[in-house]
Design an enzyme around this catalytic site. Structure first.
Site, mmCIF file in Angstrom:
data_model
loop_
_atom_site.group_PDB
_atom_site.id
_atom_site.type_symbol
_atom_site.label_atom_id
_atom_site.label_comp_id
_atom_site.label_asym_id
_atom_site.label_seq_id
_atom_site.Cartn_x
_atom_site.Cartn_y
_atom_site.Cartn_z
ATOM 1 C CG ASN A 13 -1.714 1.254 1.373
ATOM 2 O OD1 ASN A 13 -1.747 2.079 0.447
ATOM 3 N ND2 ASN A 13 -2.374 1.428 2.505
ATOM 4 C CD1 TRP A 14 3.431 0.905 -2.987
ATOM 5 C CD2 TRP A 14 3.679 2.247 -4.777
ATOM 6 N NE1 TRP A 14 4.188 0.236 -3.914
ATOM 7 C CE2 TRP A 14 4.365 1.031 -5.014
ATOM 8 C CE3 TRP A 14 3.698 3.234 -5.763
ATOM 9 C CZ2 TRP A 14 5.055 0.788 -6.206
ATOM 10 C CZ3 TRP A 14 4.378 2.995 -6.947
ATOM 11 C CH2 TRP A 14 5.053 1.783 -7.157
ATOM 12 C CE LYS A 15 -0.073 3.136 4.734
ATOM 13 N NZ LYS A 15 0.043 3.207 6.191
ATOM 14 C CG HIS A 98 -5.688 1.923 5.020
ATOM 15 N ND1 HIS A 98 -5.239 2.884 5.892
ATOM 16 C CD2 HIS A 98 -4.724 0.994 4.935
ATOM 17 C CE1 HIS A 98 -4.024 2.548 6.307
ATOM 18 N NE2 HIS A 98 -3.691 1.402 5.748
ATOM 19 C CD GLU A 100 -2.775 5.477 6.621
ATOM 20 O OE1 GLU A 100 -2.754 5.525 5.375
ATOM 21 O OE2 GLU A 100 -1.868 4.939 7.297
ATOM 22 C CD GLU A 170 -3.355 -2.480 7.120
ATOM 23 O OE1 GLU A 170 -2.256 -2.758 6.639
ATOM 24 O OE2 GLU A 170 -3.916 -1.390 6.932
ATOM 25 N N GLY A 176 2.547 2.256 10.750
ATOM 26 C CA GLY A 176 3.506 3.345 10.631
ATOM 27 C C GLY A 176 4.186 3.713 11.931
ATOM 28 C CB SER A 216 5.223 -1.864 11.955
ATOM 29 O OG SER A 216 4.827 -0.513 12.178
ATOM 30 N N GLY A 237 2.925 -1.156 4.212
ATOM 31 C CA GLY A 237 3.020 0.265 3.917
ATOM 32 C C GLY A 237 4.460 0.661 3.630
ATOM 33 N N GLY A 238 5.127 1.221 4.621
ATOM 34 C CA GLY A 238 6.480 1.762 4.451
ATOM 35 C C GLY A 238 7.456 0.844 3.727
#
Ligand code: 13P
Length: 255
Positions: A13-15, A98, A100, A170, A176, A216, A237-238
């Site tokens: 998930n590149w966000k 998600h 966010e 999640e 994150g 994470s 993510g990251g």
């Protein structure tokens, strides 16, 4: 049932990261590193990157997804993108719900359900996100929270349609933050989600559904997480923005 009968899915998930040029560069870096993957691999990218990402991924085993979609087919919804639009350009996957989106953009379980419905109606594969807040875990209500999120999101979804749904557990406190759920916590909560699927759709459906962990997840902890019975890959993510790290997670899920 043998976990090996479920094929793991590792999805990035590149966000809100990567311009189109940067997206192409990252995909070109990822492709050779995951060519031998024995799991499904997806990169969910910003809307403006979708075209070039699909072009860059063509002919490889990397699949491309979007990060959200609206429930209406078209209309006066400034700034939104419909599932029909994603389908029209050849997108295969879409992340829905998600945390966010829930936290910053007012998503509710009900709008998540509407978006899931629209995505399925347009033949997209859904990565449905659920997960509890830190206070909810500390308060001992994680299971109640993920049960409700899962049930409402899947209202009016048939057992046959479940084949196009992946659930990503999640925990919000792990996203994150560098705080990963322990493998035990991930396995336990994923198991609770699988139990809900069993109640709603029966054992066969529960045995088959892919339930990822996200929060994470990285090259260092992926092995332990994906080894658990109820953890069928991850939503990353990251670490999905760094080709070698993402590839290492794909490798862990390919064992
Ligand atoms: P991080 O891997 O950066 O914690 O993000 C997880 C996530 O939100 C994936 O959807």
């Amino acid at each position: 049932m043998d976990k090996k009968l479920r094929r793991a899915v590792i999805a990035g998930n590149w966000k809100m990261n990567k311009t189109p040029d940067e997206a192409v560069a990252l995909i070109n870096e990822i492709k050779p590193l995951i060519a031998d993957a024995d799991c499904d691999v997806v990169a969910c990218v910003p809307y403006v990157d979708l075209f070039v990402a699909m072009e860059a991924a063509r002919g490889s085993n990397l699949k491309i997804g979007a990060e959200n979609c609206h429930w209406a087919e078209k209309g006066a919804f400034t700034g939104e993108i419909s599932a029909a639009m994603l389908k029209a350009i050849g997108v295969e996957y879409v992340i829905i719900g998600h945390s966010e989106r829930r936290q910053y953009f007012g998503e509710t379980d009900e709008t998540v359900n509407q978006r899931v419905r629209a995505a399925l109606d347009n033949g997209l594969k859904v990565i449905l996100c659920v997960g509890e807040l830190k206070d909810e875990r500390l308060g001992g209500i994680t299971e109640e929270i993920v049960r409700k999120q899962t049930k409402v999101a899947l209202a009016n979804v048939t057992e046959a349609e479940l084949a196009n749904i992946i659930i990503a557990y999640e925990p919000v406190w792990a996203i994150g933050t560098g705080l990963t759920a322990t493998a035990e916590q991930a396995d336990e909560t994923n198991g609770q989600i699988r139990k809900v699927i069993c109640e709603l759709y029966g054992k066969d459906a529960a045995d088959k559904i892919v339930i990822q962990y996200g929060g994470s997840m990285n090259a260092g902890n992926a092995d332990e997480l994906v080894a658990r019975y109820n953890v069928d890959g991850g939503l990353i993510g990251g670490a999905s923005l760094k080709a070698p790290d993402f590839a290492a997670i794909v490798k862990a899920a390919s064992k």
